[in-house]
Enzyme design. Structure first.
Site, PDB file in Angstrom:
ATOM      1  N   LYS A 204      16.463  86.515  40.085  1.00 45.99           N
ATOM      2  CA  LYS A 204      15.975  85.438  39.227  1.00 45.99           C
ATOM      3  C   LYS A 204      15.559  86.047  37.901  1.00 45.99           C
ATOM      4  O   LYS A 204      14.685  86.908  37.848  1.00 45.99           O
ATOM      5  CB  LYS A 204      14.796  84.732  39.893  1.00 45.99           C
ATOM      6  CG  LYS A 204      14.179  83.684  38.991  1.00 45.99           C
ATOM      7  CD  LYS A 204      13.206  82.801  39.707  1.00 45.99           C
ATOM      8  CE  LYS A 204      12.565  81.820  38.736  1.00 45.99           C
ATOM      9  NZ  LYS A 204      11.606  80.943  39.395  1.00 45.99           N
ATOM     10  N   LYS A 258      20.005  83.126  39.801  1.00 43.90           N
ATOM     11  CA  LYS A 258      19.482  82.064  38.948  1.00 43.90           C
ATOM     12  C   LYS A 258      19.094  82.600  37.595  1.00 43.90           C
ATOM     13  O   LYS A 258      18.438  83.637  37.554  1.00 43.90           O
ATOM     14  CB  LYS A 258      18.251  81.471  39.655  1.00 43.90           C
ATOM     15  CG  LYS A 258      17.512  80.437  38.879  1.00 43.90           C
ATOM     16  CD  LYS A 258      16.243  80.102  39.601  1.00 43.90           C
ATOM     17  CE  LYS A 258      15.464  79.154  38.705  1.00 43.90           C
ATOM     18  NZ  LYS A 258      14.145  78.917  39.198  1.00 43.90           N
TER      19      LYS A 258
HETATM   20  C1  PBG Z   1       9.312  78.157  39.951  1.00 37.89           C
HETATM   21  C2  PBG Z   1      10.683  77.727  39.587  1.00 37.89           C
HETATM   22  C3  PBG Z   1      11.259  77.586  38.312  1.00 37.89           C
HETATM   23  C4  PBG Z   1      12.517  77.029  38.516  1.00 37.89           C
HETATM   24  C5  PBG Z   1      12.691  76.875  39.894  1.00 37.89           C
HETATM   25  N1  PBG Z   1      11.561  77.339  40.532  1.00 37.89           N
HETATM   26  C6  PBG Z   1      10.713  77.825  36.963  1.00 37.89           C
HETATM   27  C7  PBG Z   1      10.245  79.144  36.541  1.00 37.89           C
HETATM   28  O1  PBG Z   1      10.422  80.148  37.218  1.00 37.89           O
HETATM   29  O2  PBG Z   1       9.629  79.183  35.483  1.00 37.89           O
HETATM   30  C8  PBG Z   1      13.485  76.635  37.439  1.00 37.89           C
HETATM   31  C9  PBG Z   1      14.524  75.627  37.832  1.00 37.89           C
HETATM   32  C10 PBG Z   1      15.227  74.996  36.683  1.00 37.89           C
HETATM   33  O3  PBG Z   1      15.077  75.387  35.510  1.00 37.89           O
HETATM   34  O4  PBG Z   1      15.998  74.051  36.941  1.00 37.89           O
HETATM   35  N2  PBG Z   1       9.023  79.478  39.971  1.00 37.89           N
END
Ligand code: PBG
Length: 336
Positions: A204, A258
Site C-alpha cells: 500500500k 493499492k
Molecule cells: C484506510 C484506507 C484508505 C483507503 C482504504 N483504506 C485511506 C488511506 O490509507 O489514507 C483508500 C481507498 C480509496 O482511496 O479508495 N487506511
C-alpha cells in the site's frame, strides 16, 4: 509489382487475421473480466434514511444502516461476491486512539450484522486501520509526533476481532504497521475465528490517489502530516516483494496492491513471484479521475470502465476492489 513480391513484403503470419471478426477475437481472447472478480467498496454513515453524495466521487454514496440492505442488494442481484465496508465515523466519537474501532456497536459492526442477516452468502470485507476513528486521521496511535507501531498493532488486533464477531468474513488490514498480520491471525485463531480470512493491504503506497476517499470519510481535513512513515514510497518495487513475503509468512491468505492503475507492474511481479491470490484496489482517486473525464464527455464511459478493469486481469489479479463494480457487473451481464 505488389503480387510478385508478396513473400518478402507480406509475411505469412498476419496477426490481424485473428482480429478479423468478433468470433475469432472471442476465441483468442486471453483474459476475461467476470463478475466474480469484483468487490464493491461501500460507505456507511449514521442517521436515518441517508443517501449522501460524495462531491469528489460522482455516483458514489454514503448510506445509513437502514438503507444498507437496499444498497447492497444491487450488488447481490448482479452476482457480485463481496462488499468492503467503510464507516463514516461521527466526529464526536473520534479520539486520539480510535477507541470507537473497538466498540461492538460501532457503525461498521452494525452495518456488517445488518448485511449478513439479509445476505448470508455475500462476503463482507472489513478494513482494519484506525484512520476512520482517530481525530488526527492517522492509521495508528501517535506519541510525540511518531506513529507507534507495536502500540497500534495491539489496538488493530482487537479491532479485527471486533469485526470478526460482527460477521466480517475477511479482515483487510490497511494500516501498514509491521507485524499486524501475525498479530491479527493469532488473535483470530485464539478466539475461534480460524476460518476468518486475511486480505492484507500488503503493498500500500503513500498515494495522492486516496484524496476523495478521505473526503468521503471526513478524515482528510483532520490528517496532520502524511502517511509516509508507514505507507510505501511510490518509487519502490523490490520493497513490495519483501512486504509480500512477510505478510504471507505471517498468515495472509490474500495479497492486495493499492492503488491499482499506477501500480500494475507491482501486481505482475507479485503474481509471477508468489503465485498467491492477488487483488488490486482501484482507489477513489482513480475513480474520480476517470469519472471526471467521463462526465466531461472526454472518455467513453463503458469502454473506459471495462478497459481499466481488464488491465488488472492482464496484470495478474484475481479480483479488483472498484467503485465501478456495479457498472462493470451490469455491462458484463448485458454483454451477451
Ligand atoms: C484506510 C484506507 C484508505 C483507503 C482504504 N483504506 C485511506 C488511506 O490509507 O489514507 C483508500 C481507498 C480509496 O482511496 O479508495 N487506511
Amino acid at each position: 509489382m505488389i503480387g510478385g513480391m508478396s513473400n518478402a513484403a507480406y509475411p505469412l503470419s498476419r496477426p490481424r487475421r485473428n482480429r478479423h471478426d468478433a468470433f475469432t477475437r472471442r476465441l483468442v481472447q486471453e483474459h476475461r473480466l467476470h463478475v466474480d472478480n469484483l468487490i464493491w467498496p461501500i460507505f456507511v454513515c449514521e442517521g436515518e434514511n441517508q443517501r449522501q453524495k460524495v462531491d469528489s466521487m460522482p455516483g458514489a454514496e454514503r448510506v445509513s444502516v437502514d438503507n444498507v440492505v437496499e444498497h447492497v442488494r444491487q450488488a447481490v442481484d448482479l452476482g457480485i461476491p463481496a462488499v468492503a465496508i467503510f464507516p463514516v465515523t461521527p466526529m464526536s466519537v473520534r479520539d486520539a486512539t480510535g477507541t470507537e474501532a473497538l466498540n461492538p456497536d460501532n457503525l461498521m459492526c452494525r452495518a456488517s450484522r445488518t448485511i449478513k442477516d439479509a445476505f448470508p452468502d455475500l462476503g463482507i470485507i472489513g478494513d482494519v486501520a484506525l484512520d476512520p476513528y482517530t481525530d488526527h486521521g492517522h492509521d495508528g496511535v501517535i506519541e510525540n509526533g511518531r506513529i507507534l507501531n507495536d502500540a497500534s498493532v495491539e489496538i488493530l488486533r482487537r479491532q479485527a476481532l471486533n469485526q470478526a464477531r460482527a460477521g466480517n468474513d475477511i479482515i483487510a488490514p490497511s494500516d501498514m504497521m509491521d507485524g499486524r498480520v501475525k498479530a491479527i491471525r493469532e488473535t483470530l485463531d485464539g478466539n475461534g475465528y480460524d476460518t476468518t480470512r486475511i486480505m492484507a493491504y500488503t503493498a500500500k503506497y503513500a498515494s495522492a490517489f486516496y484524496g476523495p476517499f478521505r473526503d468521503a470519510l471526513g478524515s482528510g481535513s483532520l490528517l496532520h502530516g502524511d502517511k509516509k512513515t508507514y505507507q510505501m514510497d511510490p518509487a519502490n518495487s523490490d520493497e513490495a516483494m519483501r512486504e509480500v513475503e512477510q505478510d504471507l509468512r505471517e498468515g495472509a491468505d490474500m495479497i492486495m496492491v493499492k492503488p491499482g492503475m499506477p501500480y500494475l507492474d507491482i501486481i505482475r511481479r507479485v503474481r509471477e513471484r508468489f503465485e498467491v491470490p492477488t487483488f488490486a484496489y482501484q482507489v477513489s482517486g482513480e475513480y474520480a479521475m476517470l469519472m471526471g473525464a467521463i462526465q466531461n464527455g472526454w472518455l467513453d464511459r463503458d469502454r473506459t470502465i471495462m478497459e481499466s478493469l481488464i488491465a488488472f486481469k492482464r496484470a495478474g489479479c484475481n479480483g479488483i476492489l472498484t467503485y465501478f463494480a456495479l457498472d462493470a457487473a451490469r455491462l458484463l451481464r448485458d454483454e451477451h
